[in-house]
Scaffold this motif. Structure first.
Motif, short mmCIF file in Angstrom:
data_model
loop_
_atom_site.label_atom_id
_atom_site.label_comp_id
_atom_site.label_asym_id
_atom_site.label_seq_id
_atom_site.Cartn_x
_atom_site.Cartn_y
_atom_site.Cartn_z
N ASN A 278 -73.22 -1.96 8.18
CA ASN A 278 -74.05 -3.06 7.69
C ASN A 278 -75.52 -2.69 7.54
O ASN A 278 -76.30 -3.46 7.01
CB ASN A 278 -73.94 -4.26 8.64
CG ASN A 278 -72.54 -4.83 8.59
OD1 ASN A 278 -71.83 -4.65 7.60
ND2 ASN A 278 -72.12 -5.50 9.65
N ALA A 279 -75.87 -1.51 8.04
CA ALA A 279 -77.30 -1.18 8.11
C ALA A 279 -77.93 -1.00 6.73
O ALA A 279 -79.10 -1.32 6.54
CB ALA A 279 -77.48 0.08 8.93
N ILE B 48 -74.29 4.79 -2.26
CA ILE B 48 -73.71 5.63 -1.22
C ILE B 48 -72.20 5.42 -1.11
O ILE B 48 -71.46 6.34 -0.77
CB ILE B 48 -74.44 5.39 0.11
CG1 ILE B 48 -75.83 6.01 -0.01
CG2 ILE B 48 -73.72 6.03 1.28
CD1 ILE B 48 -76.81 5.46 0.94
N GLU B 49 -71.75 4.23 -1.47
CA GLU B 49 -70.31 4.00 -1.39
C GLU B 49 -69.56 4.82 -2.44
O GLU B 49 -68.34 4.78 -2.51
CB GLU B 49 -69.95 2.51 -1.46
CG GLU B 49 -70.36 1.81 -2.73
CD GLU B 49 -71.71 1.14 -2.60
OE1 GLU B 49 -72.54 1.67 -1.84
OE2 GLU B 49 -71.93 0.12 -3.25
N ASN B 50 -70.31 5.56 -3.23
CA ASN B 50 -69.67 6.40 -4.24
C ASN B 50 -69.48 7.83 -3.76
O ASN B 50 -69.51 8.76 -4.55
CB ASN B 50 -70.50 6.39 -5.53
CG ASN B 50 -70.08 5.25 -6.42
OD1 ASN B 50 -69.03 4.66 -6.20
ND2 ASN B 50 -70.88 4.93 -7.41
N PRO C 79 -74.04 6.19 6.51
CA PRO C 79 -73.89 5.84 7.92
C PRO C 79 -73.55 7.06 8.76
O PRO C 79 -72.90 7.99 8.28
CB PRO C 79 -72.74 4.83 7.93
CG PRO C 79 -72.06 4.99 6.63
CD PRO C 79 -73.04 5.58 5.66
N VAL C 80 -73.98 7.01 10.01
CA VAL C 80 -73.79 8.17 10.89
C VAL C 80 -72.31 8.50 11.03
O VAL C 80 -71.94 9.67 11.13
CB VAL C 80 -74.50 7.94 12.25
CG1 VAL C 80 -73.79 6.87 13.05
CG2 VAL C 80 -74.59 9.22 13.06
N THR C 81 -71.45 7.49 10.97
CA THR C 81 -70.01 7.73 11.09
C THR C 81 -69.53 8.61 9.94
O THR C 81 -68.74 9.53 10.13
CB THR C 81 -69.23 6.41 11.06
OG1 THR C 81 -69.66 5.67 9.94
CG2 THR C 81 -69.42 5.61 12.32
N GLY C 82 -70.06 8.35 8.74
CA GLY C 82 -69.68 9.14 7.57
C GLY C 82 -70.18 10.56 7.69
O GLY C 82 -69.46 11.51 7.39
N LEU C 83 -71.42 10.69 8.14
CA LEU C 83 -71.98 12.04 8.30
C LEU C 83 -71.19 12.84 9.32
O LEU C 83 -70.90 14.01 9.12
CB LEU C 83 -73.45 11.95 8.75
CG LEU C 83 -74.43 11.48 7.69
CD1 LEU C 83 -75.81 11.30 8.28
CD2 LEU C 83 -74.49 12.48 6.54
#
Ligand code: ADP
Length: 468
Positions: free
Chosen positions: A146-147, A185-187, A152-156
Motif C-alpha cells: 500500500n505504500a 511498478i506493477e508492470n 516494495p521490499v518484498t518484491g526486491l
C-alpha cells in the motif's frame, strides 16, 4: 645643548661591517631560492605538456574517448627533479575498469499469455510462452503493497534471493521482464520455470493421501531446498503446501520468496508478521523479534503432517486460536522444556494449566500408523522450543529416510493431470501470508477479549488455557 649620549649598545664600525655582510648573505640566499623555484616551475610546465600529449595519444589509440584529448592533465607533478637532477618517470597509464554490463530487461510482450494460473488477493501468476524459444514459463507479476513508494521490499527480496539461488528444489528465476509502461511498478514480472502442480491443489484433488514412500521423497526434497537456503543465510518465512510446486517428473521446488530475507548470526530483529498463520511457529505467535531457521523447520513439520492426512494440521482461526491448537497438539511449554519462553512479549500474560499433557503423546496418538522414527521426526519438528527443532541438515540424515519403505525415486513418482494448464486454480479458504504493514501488531492485551470467549471451548480440549 644636549649631546646625544652614546648608547651602551651603540654600533661601532665593526658592527656596521658585520651587518652589511649579513644582509648580502640573506639576499644571495633569496636569489638562489627564487632561481630554484623558477627552474622547478619550468620543469613542471614541461612535464604537464608531456602528460597532455600522452593522454591525447591514449585517447586517440583507444578511439572511444574523444573528450580526454581536450582535457588538461589534472594532476600537477610536484617533484619532477630531485636535487636538481631531472627524474625520468615511466609514461603515465590511464587505469581502465570494465564497466558492468547493463542488460535491458526484455518486454513482457515477448511472452504470449496462455492462461491465468492464480489470481490471488495480491498476486497474479499466469502460464505463458516465450515467443522466441517456444518455452512455457510462469509469469508472476510483482506484488504491490500500500505504500506506493517504489518497488516494495518484498518484491526486491523476492528477486534478490531467487537470483542468488541455484538448486534443483528451488524454482528458477529465468529473468525479469517489464510491461510497456515502465513507469508503472506493477508492470514488473518474474519469469519462472513452469511447474505443473502445487502441492496444495494436488492434495485437495487426491482421493487418497500420498504413500509413505512418496511423502519421504517430497519431504526430503523440501528439506534439501530449505537446507540450501539456510546454508546461504536465507529464511523463506512462508513455507506451505501452496508454495511447493511439483512437476510431472516428481521434482518438488520451493516457490514464492515474497517473505524471504537474508539473516545473520546472531539473527537481527525481524518482524513477527511472517509465515501464513497455519504454518507459523509458536515463538512468532508469542512475539519473538529474534528468530531464525527453526521457524522454517516448524513449517516443514506442519507440511509433513499435512502430507500424511491431506489436511492442514493446525487450522487456527486467528493467532490465539492457532496458539491454542498448537498447545493442544504439541503440549504446553514449561520452563524446563522451553527455558525463557515466559519472557517473550505475548507470553508474559499467558496463564497455562498446571498439569500439562506431555509433548508428543497427542501427536503420537494422532498418527498411529507412523513408525517410531517417523513420529519422532514429526515430534522433533513440532517442538515448541525452537532450539530443540532439528536443522534441515539433521532432518536429511534422519533414520526415517533410511528405513523401509524407502523414498520413491523421482522418476517413479506418479503423474497427475495438471490444473495449471487449464483453468485457474481454486483455493479453499487457506489464509494468505501476512502483508507488510497491513496486519496490526498483536499485543498481549488483544488476546484477552477473544480468548475469554473461547475459554469453555478450550476446557473441552482437555486443558484450560487462559490469556489475561
Ligand atoms: P503469491 O506470492 O501471490 O502467493 P506465489 O508465488 O505463491 O504467488 O504463486 C501463487 C500460485 O501460483 C502458486 O500457489 C502456484 O499455484 C502458482 N505458481 C507460482 N509459481 C509457479 C510456477 N513457477 N509454475 C507454476 N505455477 C506457479
Amino acid at each position: 645643548m644636549s649631546t646625544k649620549q652614546k648608547s651602551r649598545w651603540a654600533d661601532d664600525e665593526e658592527d656596521a661591517v658585520l651587518e652589511a655582510q649579513r644582509k648580502k648573505e640573506k639576499e644571495e640566499k633569496k636569489r638562489a631560492k627564487a632561481e630554484k623555484q623558477r627552474r622547478a616551475d619550468e620543469a613542471a610546465a614541461l612535464r604537464a605538456a608531456e602528460l597532455q600529449g600522452e593522454a591525447a595519444a591514449v585517447a586517440d589509440s583507444s578511439n572511444n574517448n574523444t573528450e580526454l584529448s581536450s582535457r588538461p592533465a589534472k594532476r600537477r607533478r610536484i617533484s619532477p627533479e630531485i636535487e636538481g637532477v631531472k627524474v625520468e618517470l615511466p609514461p603515465a597509464k590511464l587505469l581502465r575498469f570494465p564497466s558492468p554490463e547493463w542488460k535491458k530487461c526484455r518486454s513482457v510482450e515477448d511472452y504470449e499469455k496462455l492462461n491465468d494460473i492464480e489470481e490471488g488477493a495480491y498476486g497474479w501468476v499466469s502460464r505463458a510462452k516465450d515467443s522466441r524459444t517456444g518455452n512455457v514459463v510462469a509469469l508472476k507479476r510483482l506484488k504491490m503493497d500500500n505504500a506506493n513508494d517504489g518497488i516494495p521490499v518484498t518484491g526486491l527480496r523476492e528477486i534478490q534471493t531467487l537470483m542468488d539461488c541455484e538448486h534443483p528444489n528451488i524454482v528458477a528465476l529465468q529473468e525479469v521482464v517489464v510491461g510497456e509502461d515502465t513507469s508503472k511498478i506493477e508492470n514488473i514480472f518474474l519469469v519462472l520455470d513452469f511447474l505443473e502442480h502445487d502441492l496444495k491443489t494436488l492434495l485437495e484433488d487426491m482421493s487418497e493421501p500420498f504413500l509413505t514412500s512418496e511423502i519421504k521423497t517430497l519431504l526430503h526434497q523440501l528439506t534439501s531446498g530449505v537446507s540450501y537456503l539456510h546454508q546461504n543465510w536465507i529464511l523463506h518465512r512462508d513455507l506451505k503446501t501452496s508454495n511447493l510446486l511439483l512437476n510431472n517428473r516428481g521434482v518438488l521446488k520451493i516457490a514464492d520468496f515474497g517473505m524471504a530475507r537474508y539473516f545473520g548470526d546472531p539473527p537481527p530483529k525481524m518482524t513477527q508478521l511472517v509465515v501464513t498463520l497455519w504454518y507459523r511457529a509458536p515463538e512468532l505467535l508469542l512475539g519473538a523479534e529474534r528468530y531464525g531457521t527453526p521457524v522454517d523447520m516448524w513449517s516443514i513439520g506442519c507440511i509433513f503432517g499435512e502430507l500424511l492426512t491431506k489436511e492442514p494440521l493446525l487450522q487456527g482461526k486467528n493467532e490465539v486460536d492457532e496458539l491454542s491448537k498448537i498447545f493442544e497438539l504439541c503440549g504446553i511449554p514449561t520452563e524446563e522444556t522451553w527455558p525463557g519462553f515466559k519472557r517473550l512479549p505475548n507470553a508474559r500474560s499467558l496463564r497455562l494449566p498446571q498439569n500439562p499433557v506431555s509433548q508428543g503423546s497427542v501427536l503420537r496418538a494422532k498418527f498411529p500408523f507412523l513408525t517410531k522414527a517417523g513420529s519422532q521426526l514429526l515430534i522433533d519438528l513440532l517442538a515448541l522450543n525452537p532450539g530443540k527443532r532439528p536443522s534441515a541438515q539433521e532432518v536429511l540424515e534422519h533414520a526415517f529416510f533410511r528405513e523401509e519403505p524407502r523414498m520413491k525415486s523421482a522418476e517413479m513418482f506418479p503423474t497427475f493431470p495438471s490444473k495449471a494448464g487449464q483453468e485457474k486454480r481454486r483455493r479453499r479458504g487457506t489464509p494468505n501470508a501476512p502483508m507488510r504493514g497491513n496486519v496490526p501488531e498483536i499485543k498481549a492485551t488483544d488476546f484477552s477479549g477473544i480468548f475469554a470467549g473461547r475459554e469453555d471451548e478450550e476446557k473441552g480440549g482437555g486443558f484450560s488455557l487462559k490469556l489475561i
